[in-house]
Design an enzyme around this catalytic site. Structure first.
Site, mmCIF file in Angstrom:
data_model
loop_
_atom_site.group_PDB
_atom_site.id
_atom_site.type_symbol
_atom_site.label_atom_id
_atom_site.label_comp_id
_atom_site.label_asym_id
_atom_site.label_seq_id
_atom_site.Cartn_x
_atom_site.Cartn_y
_atom_site.Cartn_z
ATOM 1 N N ALA A 70 58.612 4.265 66.791
ATOM 2 C CA ALA A 70 59.130 2.899 66.780
ATOM 3 C C ALA A 70 59.823 2.554 65.463
ATOM 4 O O ALA A 70 60.715 1.700 65.435
ATOM 5 C CB ALA A 70 58.009 1.910 67.056
ATOM 6 N N THR A 71 59.433 3.194 64.382
ATOM 7 C CA THR A 71 60.127 2.946 63.110
ATOM 8 C C THR A 71 61.609 3.262 63.276
ATOM 9 O O THR A 71 62.486 2.473 62.894
ATOM 10 C CB THR A 71 59.501 3.809 61.988
ATOM 11 O OG1 THR A 71 58.166 3.355 61.792
ATOM 12 C CG2 THR A 71 60.283 3.703 60.691
ATOM 13 N N HIS A 202 52.309 6.942 70.235
ATOM 14 C CA HIS A 202 50.943 7.155 69.742
ATOM 15 C C HIS A 202 50.080 5.900 69.782
ATOM 16 O O HIS A 202 48.885 5.954 69.506
ATOM 17 C CB HIS A 202 50.960 7.797 68.344
ATOM 18 C CG HIS A 202 51.370 6.918 67.214
ATOM 19 N ND1 HIS A 202 50.467 6.346 66.360
ATOM 20 C CD2 HIS A 202 52.590 6.521 66.789
ATOM 21 C CE1 HIS A 202 51.122 5.652 65.445
ATOM 22 N NE2 HIS A 202 52.410 5.730 65.682
ATOM 23 N N THR A 238 67.724 17.994 68.326
ATOM 24 C CA THR A 238 67.056 18.549 69.506
ATOM 25 C C THR A 238 65.814 17.738 69.835
ATOM 26 O O THR A 238 64.988 17.480 68.959
ATOM 27 C CB THR A 238 66.669 20.023 69.243
ATOM 28 O OG1 THR A 238 67.844 20.712 68.838
ATOM 29 C CG2 THR A 238 66.075 20.670 70.477
ATOM 30 N N CYS A 324 47.051 -3.140 53.962
ATOM 31 C CA CYS A 324 47.344 -2.922 52.543
ATOM 32 C C CYS A 324 47.993 -1.567 52.351
ATOM 33 O O CYS A 324 47.564 -0.587 52.931
ATOM 34 C CB CYS A 324 46.067 -2.956 51.731
ATOM 35 S SG CYS A 324 45.417 -4.596 51.588
HETATM 36 N N1 PLP Z 1 55.960 -1.771 64.968
HETATM 37 C C1 PLP Z 1 54.669 -2.123 65.063
HETATM 38 C C2 PLP Z 1 54.320 -3.521 65.489
HETATM 39 C C3 PLP Z 1 53.663 -1.213 64.763
HETATM 40 O O1 PLP Z 1 52.379 -1.587 64.844
HETATM 41 C C4 PLP Z 1 54.046 0.091 64.347
HETATM 42 C C5 PLP Z 1 53.015 1.069 63.958
HETATM 43 O O2 PLP Z 1 52.252 0.887 63.039
HETATM 44 C C6 PLP Z 1 55.408 0.414 64.278
HETATM 45 C C7 PLP Z 1 56.331 -0.536 64.590
HETATM 46 C C8 PLP Z 1 55.853 1.782 63.846
HETATM 47 O O3 PLP Z 1 55.606 2.726 64.881
HETATM 48 P P1 PLP Z 1 55.715 4.287 64.613
HETATM 49 O O4 PLP Z 1 54.436 4.705 63.971
HETATM 50 O O5 PLP Z 1 55.898 4.887 65.986
HETATM 51 O O6 PLP Z 1 56.900 4.523 63.756
#
Ligand code: PLP
Length: 376
Positions: A70-71, A202, A238, A324
């Site tokens: 998601a990042t 995850h 890939t 934190c």
């Molecule tokens: N957005 C939210 C609300 C999250 O809780 C997290 C994970 O901590 C992320 C984005 C980032 O997800 P990822 O670990 O898949 O990059």
């Protein structure tokens, strides 16, 4: 016995997902871009995973692309929209409690000349659509809001805001970080009125290192990485077939009973609150509109990190409630009105359907032990 109560940080991969990943690692090892049989096999497995996840999200397969998590989905959404439509419109509206992957991306764009407006929750800890809508004007490029906050479970009025924004000006792009809501509360891409939605494997019993981004048909996002033609030429590199396949398996397993699990977690959270209320010195952040999957509390007078390490000796795992990073708080709890001493002692408990009453009693015993054994 372990008591894992840190499911907002990450979840244990389900056995079926792990088995699917292992099978792909050993057997379906072709590159999905290769034209021979091994490549087609990998492509086919990936297509199936995409279909499963698209169904759970309520979108078409071709509207979903895989990322590293998601990042990356958040970065690609915000930077990709700014690159695509950001010449004429320069204003981005976001909640003040977004995940760092959104907030840091917004800070980066601010340096590039965009204006970022962060909307705070009201004093009672709730978010109101009107507070976002009053910021929308003809310069607004994007509204980005998370579905559920990862630190205290606060639910934001995403659908209400996005629907009203689109009604007012259909050119404003809407993005939702739905990581903590996906498969935990029912929603569909279309009814959410989001042009872009970020999710992560995850957090739903898949494996770390893969996520997805929904991009509504017709929305143009420019890539932020350059290379091959994979994922509609938007995300080169890939694809990690084992992780993607495991993601699909995990999603299929969870998507059939979202509401049953929701009710189960509601009961679990309620029971924990009951147990915590028998203790002195515990502040319970039970906000009016919260996801049941997260409960943020403060064990007043005891620093989060010290309590975490005390609990881990009893195999009880949770997070410090203020996420934190090396001692610096993310500022989310402060935005919701928490005082410094409450932030310093905050603990985040986050559930999954595998948690039981035994986890709750172990935690409460552990917290009572901390009050007895640790320096106040
Ligand atoms: N957005 C939210 C609300 C999250 O809780 C997290 C994970 O901590 C992320 C984005 C980032 O997800 P990822 O670990 O898949 O990059």
């Amino acid at each position: 016995m372990e008591h894992y109560l840190d499911n907002a940080a990450t979840t244990k991969p389900c056995a079926k997902a792990a088995a699917a990943a292992m099978r792909c690692l050993m057997e379906v090892y072709g590159n999905p871009s290769s034209l021979h049989r091994k490549g087609l096999e990998a492509q086919h497995e990936m297509d199936l995973a995409r279909k499963r996840i698209a169904e759970a999200l309520g979108c078409k397969s071709k509207e979903l692309l895989f990322t590293s998590g998601a990042t990356e989905s958040n970065n690609l959404s915000i930077r990709g929209i700014a690159a695509s439509y950001g010449k004429r419109r320069k204003k981005i509206i976001a909640s003040a409690v977004e995940h760092a992957s959104v907030k840091q991306t917004l800070s980066f764009l601010e340096v590039q000349g965009f204006t970022v407006v962060l909307v705070m929750p009201r004093e009672d800890g709730t978010y109101h659509a009107a507070d976002f809508l009053k910021e929308v004007d003809s310069n607004t490029l994007l509204v980005t809001m998370m579905l559920v906050n990862n630190e205290n479970g606060c639910r934001l009025p995403v659908e209400e805001v996005f629907r009203a924004v689109k009604r007012r000006d259909s050119e404003v792009v809407t993005h939702c970080d739905a990581v903590q809501g996906f498969l935990k509360m029912p929603f569909r891409a279309k009814t959410l009125c989001a042009d872009l939605i970020s999710i992560s494997a995850h957090k739903v019993h898949g494996i770390k290192g893969v996520g997805a981004l929904y991009i509504r048909q017709g929305i143009r996002v420019k890539p932020i990485l350059f290379g091959g033609h994979q994922e509609h030429q938007l995300r080169p590199g890939t694809e990690s077939v084992p992780l993607i396949v495991a993601f699909g398996v995990a999603v299929e397993k969870l998507s059939s009973d979202v509401m049953d699990r929701y009710q189960q977690i509601v009961q679990l959270r309620k029971r924990l609150i009951e147990l915590l209320r028998t203790m002195d010195g515990v502040l319970i952040r039970d906000l009016p509109d919260t996801s049941p999957y997260v409960l943020n509390i403060s064990l007043l007078g005891y620093r989060s990190e010290i309590v975490l390490h005390y609990l881990e000796k009893q195999k009880i795992y949770l997070s410090s409630g203020s996420a934190c990073s090396k001692g610096a708080s993310s500022g989310v709890l402060e935005s919701f009105g928490a005082k410094q001493n409450e932030v310093d002692s905050a603990l985040r408990i986050s559930f999954c359907a595998e948690n039981t009453e035994a986890d709750l009693t172990a935690l409460v015993q552990g917290l009572k032990g901390a009050q007895r054994d640790l320096m106040h």
